[in-house]
Design a protein around this motif. Structure first.
Motif, PDB file in Angstrom:
ATOM      1  N   THR A 236      -0.432  31.885 -72.712  1.00 21.42           N
ATOM      2  CA  THR A 236      -0.002  30.773 -71.843  1.00 21.42           C
ATOM      3  C   THR A 236      -0.147  29.399 -72.207  1.00 21.42           C
ATOM      4  N   GLN A 237      -0.401  29.123 -73.421  1.00 18.27           N
ATOM      5  CA  GLN A 237      -0.765  27.716 -74.162  1.00 18.27           C
ATOM      6  C   GLN A 237       0.748  26.999 -74.144  1.00 18.27           C
ATOM      7  N   TYR A 238       1.391  26.508 -73.246  1.00 20.60           N
ATOM      8  CA  TYR A 238       2.618  25.991 -73.153  1.00 20.60           C
ATOM      9  C   TYR A 238       2.838  24.867 -74.026  1.00 20.60           C
ATOM     10  N   GLN A 239       1.611  23.993 -73.944  1.00 16.59           N
ATOM     11  CA  GLN A 239       1.811  22.740 -74.687  1.00 16.59           C
ATOM     12  C   GLN A 239       1.775  22.963 -76.297  1.00 16.59           C
ATOM     13  N   LEU A 240       1.395  24.267 -76.725  1.00 18.18           N
ATOM     14  CA  LEU A 240       1.419  24.427 -78.096  1.00 18.18           C
ATOM     15  C   LEU A 240       2.901  24.954 -78.422  1.00 18.18           C
ATOM     16  N   LEU A 241       3.688  25.659 -77.360  1.00 20.48           N
ATOM     17  CA  LEU A 241       4.733  26.200 -77.484  1.00 20.48           C
ATOM     18  C   LEU A 241       5.953  25.039 -77.775  1.00 20.48           C
ATOM     19  N   MET A 242       5.709  24.040 -76.941  1.00 22.01           N
ATOM     20  CA  MET A 242       6.377  22.800 -76.504  1.00 22.01           C
ATOM     21  C   MET A 242       6.434  22.053 -78.045  1.00 22.01           C
ATOM     22  N   ALA A 243       5.130  22.176 -78.288  1.00 21.20           N
ATOM     23  CA  ALA A 243       4.891  21.337 -79.782  1.00 21.20           C
ATOM     24  C   ALA A 243       5.664  21.925 -80.798  1.00 21.20           C
ATOM     25  N   ALA A 244       5.461  23.364 -80.853  1.00 23.14           N
ATOM     26  CA  ALA A 244       6.219  23.910 -82.039  1.00 23.14           C
ATOM     27  C   ALA A 244       7.766  23.751 -81.779  1.00 23.14           C
ATOM     28  N   SER A 245       8.199  24.028 -80.671  1.00 18.04           N
ATOM     29  CA  SER A 245       9.609  23.739 -80.268  1.00 18.04           C
ATOM     30  C   SER A 245      10.281  22.322 -80.729  1.00 18.04           C
ATOM     31  N   THR A 246       9.566  21.278 -80.536  1.00 19.10           N
ATOM     32  CA  THR A 246       9.623  19.772 -80.909  1.00 19.10           C
ATOM     33  C   THR A 246       9.997  19.726 -82.473  1.00 19.10           C
ATOM     34  N   LEU A 247       8.905  20.315 -83.042  1.00 19.30           N
ATOM     35  CA  LEU A 247       8.945  20.279 -84.291  1.00 19.30           C
ATOM     36  C   LEU A 247       9.939  20.806 -85.133  1.00 19.30           C
ATOM     37  N   ALA A 248      10.541  21.977 -84.566  1.00 17.76           N
ATOM     38  CA  ALA A 248      11.732  22.790 -85.029  1.00 17.76           C
ATOM     39  C   ALA A 248      12.788  21.954 -84.812  1.00 17.76           C
ATOM     40  N   MET A 249      12.963  21.075 -83.749  1.00 19.18           N
ATOM     41  CA  MET A 249      14.372  20.407 -83.355  1.00 19.18           C
ATOM     42  C   MET A 249      14.437  19.361 -84.170  1.00 19.18           C
ATOM     43  N   ILE A 250      13.391  18.647 -84.903  1.00 21.64           N
ATOM     44  CA  ILE A 250      13.399  17.381 -85.409  1.00 21.64           C
ATOM     45  C   ILE A 250      14.533  17.188 -86.794  1.00 21.64           C
ATOM     46  N   PRO A 251      14.561  18.398 -87.649  1.00 21.97           N
ATOM     47  CA  PRO A 251      15.644  18.483 -88.921  1.00 21.97           C
ATOM     48  C   PRO A 251      16.903  18.502 -88.017  1.00 21.97           C
ATOM     49  N   LEU A 252      17.028  19.284 -87.103  1.00 25.79           N
ATOM     50  CA  LEU A 252      18.508  19.495 -86.582  1.00 25.79           C
ATOM     51  C   LEU A 252      18.975  18.267 -86.058  1.00 25.79           C
ATOM     52  N   ILE A 253      17.989  17.447 -85.438  1.00 29.14           N
ATOM     53  CA  ILE A 253      18.605  16.256 -84.693  1.00 29.14           C
ATOM     54  C   ILE A 253      18.788  15.048 -85.876  1.00 29.14           C
ATOM     55  N   LEU A 254      17.942  15.045 -86.810  1.00 30.22           N
ATOM     56  CA  LEU A 254      18.175  14.279 -88.047  1.00 30.22           C
ATOM     57  C   LEU A 254      19.494  14.448 -88.770  1.00 30.22           C
ATOM     58  N   VAL A 255      19.850  15.829 -88.649  1.00 26.95           N
ATOM     59  CA  VAL A 255      21.139  16.214 -89.305  1.00 26.95           C
ATOM     60  C   VAL A 255      22.341  15.767 -88.464  1.00 26.95           C
ATOM     61  N   TYR A 256      22.209  15.957 -87.245  1.00 22.86           N
ATOM     62  CA  TYR A 256      23.420  15.527 -86.394  1.00 22.86           C
ATOM     63  C   TYR A 256      23.531  14.219 -86.186  1.00 22.86           C
ATOM     64  N   LEU A 257      22.377  13.112 -86.224  1.00 24.02           N
ATOM     65  CA  LEU A 257      22.463  11.870 -85.937  1.00 24.02           C
ATOM     66  C   LEU A 257      22.977  11.351 -87.328  1.00 24.02           C
ATOM     67  N   SER A 258      22.812  12.028 -88.543  1.00 17.64           N
ATOM     68  CA  SER A 258      23.382  11.312 -89.906  1.00 17.64           C
ATOM     69  C   SER A 258      24.726  11.593 -90.013  1.00 17.64           C
ATOM     70  N   GLY A 259      25.537  12.769 -89.276  1.00 21.49           N
ATOM     71  CA  GLY A 259      26.854  13.305 -89.560  1.00 21.49           C
ATOM     72  C   GLY A 259      27.348  13.164 -88.256  1.00 21.49           C
ATOM     73  N   GLN A 260      26.991  12.287 -87.314  1.00 19.61           N
ATOM     74  CA  GLN A 260      27.800  12.133 -85.734  1.00 19.61           C
ATOM     75  C   GLN A 260      29.052  11.534 -85.794  1.00 19.61           C
ATOM     76  N   ARG A 261      29.296  10.477 -86.727  1.00 13.22           N
ATOM     77  CA  ARG A 261      30.450   9.900 -86.830  1.00 13.22           C
ATOM     78  C   ARG A 261      31.542  10.829 -87.323  1.00 13.22           C
ATOM     79  N   TYR A 262      31.214  11.436 -88.399  1.00 11.80           N
ATOM     80  CA  TYR A 262      32.084  12.418 -89.022  1.00 11.80           C
ATOM     81  C   TYR A 262      32.382  13.728 -88.223  1.00 11.80           C
ATOM     82  N   LEU A 263      31.546  13.960 -87.259  1.00 13.59           N
ATOM     83  CA  LEU A 263      31.500  15.012 -86.357  1.00 13.59           C
ATOM     84  C   LEU A 263      32.746  14.664 -85.645  1.00 13.59           C
ATOM     85  N   ILE A 264      32.767  13.484 -84.816  1.00 15.09           N
ATOM     86  CA  ILE A 264      33.589  13.117 -83.842  1.00 15.09           C
ATOM     87  C   ILE A 264      34.961  12.716 -84.394  1.00 15.09           C
ATOM     88  N   GLN A 265      34.905  12.388 -85.661  1.00 13.04           N
ATOM     89  CA  GLN A 265      36.289  11.972 -86.283  1.00 13.04           C
ATOM     90  C   GLN A 265      36.829  13.245 -86.741  1.00 13.04           C
TER      91      GLN A 265
END
Length: 274
Positions: A236-265
């Motif tokens: 029931t340590q939801y704060q640790l689960l959310m912390a782990a989920s946040t860390l897991a999302m960081i690489p994906l967010i960086l990849v998306y932001l770096s290629g967002q222009r090409y994705l839309i185009q």
């Protein structure tokens, strides 16, 4: 205010509401990751933590072998994306520019595979990798997801959007099919290539069902499967689960932001506007 301006204002308000609805869960995950265990379970919920618990990220990362999970996710996403780009570009160029017997029939048969839900392929793929002794291996994780005709469809439309006169000019200069593909086709469909790559990276990174079925040990778990296991371990340590989920999302967010222009185009060029 004119009627046209009213419609624009209404559209702007709807877009803002949609943006808030999309961003709110992410903000809630981040704030929960910085709460204490008591604040994370308090009712009514606490919007912001009284003391920012930055150590939750370190504690969550050390509570499970997330370094191994991260490496597996990076490796699988890289191998699947590169392999799919190679296979999809070759197949798409063949369907778009080459002439061969049964081309239309074969294309329709491949297109019908998009109508098959991915869940229906879990059991056949599992039986296949088991018989090939690929269960709980990188081969079992990487090879089955390569059969994705959606990438071929996107790239085929991109190749067909190139004027035929450009190919004809290259052939007049003595270029064959391979030279036209490498020197004419690929450079002109670069935005679509980046789009396909980004979509595949996102799909591989977020994939849960197949890595869950195809692996049984921590050595080959990816991040989504690792987070699911971490849920049972963290309790029931939801704060640790959310912390782990946040860390897991960081690489994906960086990849998306770096290629967002090409994705839309790329999506705009293929006519698949969102």
């Amino acid at each position: 205010m004119t009627k046209q301006n009213g419609y624009r204002l209404l559209g702007f308000v709807i877009l803002c509401l949609g943006a808030v609805i999309m961003v709110l869960p992410l903000l809630w995950m981040l704030t929960t990751a910085l709460k204490t265990n008591f604040e994370a379970q308090q009712a009514p919920p606490v919007l912001l933590p009284h003391h920012w618990q930055w150590q939750n990220f370190k504690t969550a990362w050390q509570a499970a072998p997330f370094t191994r999970y991260l490496w597996n996710s990076l490796l699988v996403a890289f191998l699947v994306t590169i392999s799919q780009l190679v296979i999809s570009t070759l197949a798409a160029y063949a369907f778009a520019r080459l002439q061969f017997y049964g081309k239309r029939v074969f294309f329709i048969l491949c297109l019908t595979t998009l109508l098959i839900p991915g869940e229906m392929l879990l059991i056949p793929n599992f039986v296949t990798i088991t018989q090939l002794h690929w269960f709980d291996t990188y081969r079992g994780l990487v090879l089955p997801p390569l059969a994705n005709f959606f990438s071929v469809l996107l790239l085929k439309q991109a190749f067909e959007s190139i004027p035929t006169a450009i190919y004809q000019a290259a052939r007049l200069d003595g270029a064959g099919d391979l030279r036209c593909f490498l020197s004419v086709g690929l450079p002109l469909v670069r935005p679509t290539l980046v789009t396909v790559g980004l979509l595949q990276i996102i799909a591989s990174w977020n994939a849960f069902m197949w890595p869950l079925v195809a692996t049984n040990s921590e050595q080959y778990r990816t991040l989504p499967v690792g987070l699911q296991s971490f849920t049972a371990e963290a309790g029931t340590q939801y704060q640790l689960l959310m912390a782990a989920s946040t860390l897991a999302m960081i690489p994906l967010i960086l990849v998306y932001l770096s290629g967002q222009r090409y994705l839309i185009q790329g999506l705009s060029r293929t006519g698949l506007k969102g």
